[in-house]
Design a protein around this motif. Structure first.
Motif, PDB file in Angstrom:
ATOM      1  N   PRO A  82       2.726  70.568  45.063  1.00 47.86           N
ATOM      2  CA  PRO A  82       3.246  71.974  44.879  1.00 47.86           C
ATOM      3  C   PRO A  82       2.888  72.563  43.724  1.00 47.86           C
ATOM      4  O   PRO A  82       2.500  73.900  43.605  1.00 47.86           O
ATOM      5  N   LEU A  83       3.074  72.042  42.464  1.00 45.30           N
ATOM      6  CA  LEU A  83       2.727  72.757  40.967  1.00 45.30           C
ATOM      7  C   LEU A  83       1.265  73.159  40.884  1.00 45.30           C
ATOM      8  O   LEU A  83       0.934  74.260  40.725  1.00 45.30           O
ATOM      9  N   ALA A  84       0.279  72.434  41.254  1.00 43.66           N
ATOM     10  CA  ALA A  84      -0.896  72.492  41.163  1.00 43.66           C
ATOM     11  C   ALA A  84      -1.242  73.858  42.058  1.00 43.66           C
ATOM     12  O   ALA A  84      -2.024  74.740  41.806  1.00 43.66           O
ATOM     13  N   SER A  85      -0.917  73.675  43.283  1.00 43.50           N
ATOM     14  CA  SER A  85      -0.949  74.590  44.242  1.00 43.50           C
ATOM     15  C   SER A  85      -0.582  76.019  43.858  1.00 43.50           C
ATOM     16  O   SER A  85      -1.332  77.096  44.128  1.00 43.50           O
ATOM     17  N   ALA A  86       0.531  75.992  43.432  1.00 52.05           N
ATOM     18  CA  ALA A  86       1.050  77.403  43.076  1.00 52.05           C
ATOM     19  C   ALA A  86       0.571  77.693  41.726  1.00 52.05           C
ATOM     20  O   ALA A  86       0.263  79.159  41.525  1.00 52.05           O
ATOM     21  N   SER A  87      -0.025  76.958  40.905  1.00 54.08           N
ATOM     22  CA  SER A  87      -0.693  77.287  39.729  1.00 54.08           C
ATOM     23  C   SER A  87      -2.052  77.728  40.038  1.00 54.08           C
ATOM     24  O   SER A  87      -2.578  78.863  39.449  1.00 54.08           O
ATOM     25  N   LEU A  88      -2.692  77.202  40.988  1.00 50.51           N
ATOM     26  CA  LEU A  88      -4.037  77.843  41.482  1.00 50.51           C
ATOM     27  C   LEU A  88      -3.767  79.396  41.907  1.00 50.51           C
ATOM     28  O   LEU A  88      -4.785  80.077  41.633  1.00 50.51           O
ATOM     29  N   ILE A  89      -2.731  79.529  42.649  1.00 51.03           N
ATOM     30  CA  ILE A  89      -2.646  81.145  43.069  1.00 51.03           C
ATOM     31  C   ILE A  89      -2.376  82.044  42.077  1.00 51.03           C
ATOM     32  O   ILE A  89      -2.979  83.097  41.808  1.00 51.03           O
ATOM     33  N   TYR A 128      -7.854  72.412  46.685  1.00 50.51           N
ATOM     34  CA  TYR A 128      -7.466  71.271  46.206  1.00 50.51           C
ATOM     35  C   TYR A 128      -7.004  70.301  47.422  1.00 50.51           C
ATOM     36  O   TYR A 128      -7.214  68.979  47.084  1.00 50.51           O
ATOM     37  N   VAL A 129      -6.600  70.632  48.653  1.00 50.29           N
ATOM     38  CA  VAL A 129      -6.594  69.626  49.623  1.00 50.29           C
ATOM     39  C   VAL A 129      -7.844  69.019  50.085  1.00 50.29           C
ATOM     40  O   VAL A 129      -8.004  67.945  50.282  1.00 50.29           O
ATOM     41  N   MET A 130      -8.624  69.952  50.320  1.00 47.90           N
ATOM     42  CA  MET A 130     -10.108  69.653  50.793  1.00 47.90           C
ATOM     43  C   MET A 130     -11.035  68.703  49.571  1.00 47.90           C
ATOM     44  O   MET A 130     -11.755  67.770  50.373  1.00 47.90           O
ATOM     45  N   ILE A 131     -10.614  69.084  48.336  1.00 44.32           N
ATOM     46  CA  ILE A 131     -11.150  68.036  47.341  1.00 44.32           C
ATOM     47  C   ILE A 131     -10.611  66.857  47.570  1.00 44.32           C
ATOM     48  O   ILE A 131     -11.201  65.535  47.606  1.00 44.32           O
ATOM     49  N   TRP A 167       2.817  66.323  51.038  1.00 43.86           N
ATOM     50  CA  TRP A 167       3.835  66.932  50.065  1.00 43.86           C
ATOM     51  C   TRP A 167       3.332  68.663  50.178  1.00 43.86           C
ATOM     52  O   TRP A 167       4.235  69.496  49.912  1.00 43.86           O
ATOM     53  N   VAL A 168       2.077  68.908  50.710  1.00 49.70           N
ATOM     54  CA  VAL A 168       1.772  70.056  50.857  1.00 49.70           C
ATOM     55  C   VAL A 168       2.743  70.830  52.123  1.00 49.70           C
ATOM     56  O   VAL A 168       3.253  71.801  51.993  1.00 49.70           O
ATOM     57  N   LEU A 169       2.782  70.092  53.286  1.00 52.71           N
ATOM     58  CA  LEU A 169       3.339  70.774  54.268  1.00 52.71           C
ATOM     59  C   LEU A 169       4.911  70.448  53.800  1.00 52.71           C
ATOM     60  O   LEU A 169       5.627  71.515  54.315  1.00 52.71           O
ATOM     61  N   GLN A 170       5.571  69.453  53.451  1.00 56.44           N
ATOM     62  CA  GLN A 170       6.912  69.203  53.347  1.00 56.44           C
ATOM     63  C   GLN A 170       7.518  70.075  52.173  1.00 56.44           C
ATOM     64  O   GLN A 170       8.518  70.844  52.232  1.00 56.44           O
ATOM     65  N   SER A 171       6.887  70.173  50.910  1.00 58.96           N
ATOM     66  CA  SER A 171       7.227  70.773  49.749  1.00 58.96           C
ATOM     67  C   SER A 171       6.589  72.177  49.513  1.00 58.96           C
ATOM     68  O   SER A 171       7.504  72.990  48.746  1.00 58.96           O
ATOM     69  N   PHE A 172       5.287  72.201  49.419  1.00 61.38           N
ATOM     70  CA  PHE A 172       5.004  73.530  49.023  1.00 61.38           C
ATOM     71  C   PHE A 172       4.826  74.474  49.868  1.00 61.38           C
ATOM     72  O   PHE A 172       5.275  75.870  49.595  1.00 61.38           O
ATOM     73  N   MET A 173       4.830  74.369  51.349  1.00 64.11           N
ATOM     74  CA  MET A 173       4.957  75.211  52.161  1.00 64.11           C
ATOM     75  C   MET A 173       6.052  76.357  52.422  1.00 64.11           C
ATOM     76  O   MET A 173       6.007  77.539  52.422  1.00 64.11           O
ATOM     77  N   GLY A 182      12.162  69.389  47.744  1.00 64.50           N
ATOM     78  CA  GLY A 182      11.079  70.390  48.038  1.00 64.50           C
ATOM     79  C   GLY A 182      11.468  71.423  48.921  1.00 64.50           C
ATOM     80  O   GLY A 182      10.933  72.466  48.781  1.00 64.50           O
ATOM     81  N   THR A 183      12.018  71.114  49.948  1.00 69.38           N
ATOM     82  CA  THR A 183      12.444  72.092  51.004  1.00 69.38           C
ATOM     83  C   THR A 183      13.347  73.300  50.434  1.00 69.38           C
ATOM     84  O   THR A 183      12.993  74.619  50.623  1.00 69.38           O
TER      85      THR A 183
END
Length: 428
Positions: free
Chosen positions: A385-392, A404-407, A256-262, A34-35
């Protein structure tokens, strides 16, 4: 009914270190992908658009999580039938070997399409082994702790994993600084993966020499070991499985938001330099590691539910403002925003491990946690990470991952709200 575990401080420390160091190595290995997702994207996927290549890299990241439920079923059942220690020894061997192999894989420019195929296969093996790790360490530590110190001890399983993320991210930061981004992209990215070999040997030594948990010894002595623990869990503990699933939703997503997506998000979408991205991520993860022992202690004093509810509320209220702050282009502001989210992660995880353990009886505990934990992580955490990047990509809004995090935080808030307080419970 199980009697109260009474461990002297030295034995408690030995138990924590034996399980924790292995857990550190396990997640140092698993989290490196992820990093380094952005660099892996450029080496294993050919695309003129860095964001598209990053999406493909995150898809491979998620593939490892698809194997976690299978690993959870296999190792969870084994852990309830044969003991916690044997499984924890096995998974660290598999993970270390597969991580080392990832460091010697050929790239797209060397072998073409074979490169991402080998990458996926290696990641699948990693994911299978990871399915037996977290649930095993949480179970082992909780079963070795006194009831009034259970969260204090189990939170170290999470703390060691975040320290592993800090060290992995910090190592990547230092290598990028020393080697430069070009060398790091060409060959330097292999170094952290190759470290899996010596680290794995160290972890294997620690785990081979640790005793099994006190509760499992008692279960074995009474002859009440379940022959089919997973089937028994489904028949007798469905509500516990559902509550455990609800707890894990935000636990998996936030981690995984903090570690891999960010790291990839900061460099690819917000256009920070790679060095700054790794610095922001490393310090954000450090805030989790520093806060976790405190939140574990508070969970034993105040209960599991209060801290977990506050954490969910924090994610719902603060994720969007934190990500908005990151878009301002200031490294200092981004570090502060990541640290706020990191404290929320620590608040939730401080009591979550103990809360999951306290849902299940000893005979089906490892398998029960492994089933619900790994299925949830596969559905929510692995695709984060994939869902977050796809949303963007779909919305064009760099802040859309916040929703995504809030829901997912709301889902866990509801689960915790209806759960009973279990702090101090005597196991079985």
């Amino acid at each position: 009914m199980a009697t109260k575990t009474n461990n002297p401080p030295k034995r408690t420390a030995k138990i924590m270190m034996a399980a924790g160091i292995g857990h550190f190595i396990e997640w140092f290995d698993f989290g490196l992908y992820g990093t380094l997702a952005a660099i892996i994207a450029s080496n294993f996927f050919v695309s003129s658009d860095p964001a598209t290549a990053l999406l493909k890299s995150f898809a491979v990241f998620g593939s490892g999580f698809l194997m976690r439920p299978l690993g959870g079923f296999f190792f969870g059942s084994m852990g309830d039938r044969l003991g916690r220690r044997k499984v924890l020894v096995t998974v660290i061997v598999i993970t270390s070997i597969s991580t080392f192999v990832m460091g010697i894989l050929p790239t797209w420019h060397q072998v073409g399409i074979v490169a991402p195929v080998l990458l996926v296969m290696t990641r699948l093996v990693q994911g299978f082994a990871a399915g037996g790790e977290s649930s095993g360490v949480i179970t082992y530590l909780a079963e070795s702790a006194e009831p009034h110190r259970r969260a204090t001890l189990t939170c170290w399983s999470e703390n060691f994993s975040f320290m592993a993320f800090v060290c992995g991210s910090g190592l990547v930061l230092l290598l990028t600084y020393w080697l430069g981004e070009t060398a790091m992209n060409d060959w330097g990215w292999r170094i952290p993966f190759l470290l899996a070999a010596p680290l794995g040997l160290g972890g294997l030594y620690m785990r081979r020499n640790m005793e099994d948990s006190a509760e499992f010894h008692k279960l074995k002595a009474t002859g009440k070991i379940e022959k089919s623990p997973l089937r028994t869990a489904l028949k007798t503990s469905l509500s516990a499985l559902l509550f455990c699933t609800g707890f894990v939703v935000i636990k998996a997503v936030s981690s995984w938001v903090l570690q891999s997506f960010m790291p990839g998000y900061l460099s690819t979408h917000l256009h920070y330099s790679r060095t700054d991205s790794y610095l922001i991520t490393t310090l954000g993860l450090l805030s989790v590691a520093i806060s976790m022992p405190i939140t574990g202690y508070l969970s034993d004093r105040w209960g599991r539910r209060p801290l977990m509810l506050v954490a969910c509320a924090g994610f719902i209220l603060l994720t969007y403002p934190a990500m908005l702050l990151m878009t301002q282009g200031s490294v200092g502001s981004s570090i502060a925003a990541m640290s706020v989210l990191g404290v929320c992660v620590a608040l939730f995880n401080g009591g979550c491990g103990a809360a999951m353990v306290e849902l299940f009886p000893t005979a089906i505990r490892y398998g029960g946690i492994a089933m619900s934990y790994n299925l949830t992580v596969a559905v929510f955490g692995g695709v984060t990470p994939l869902a977050s990047a796809s949303l963007i990509s779909l919305t064009g809004d760099p802040l859309s991952p916040a929703w995504y995090v809030m829901i997912t935080a709301l889902i866990s808030f509801i689960a915790v709200w209806f759960a009973k307080e279990t702090a101090g419970k005597v196991l079985d």
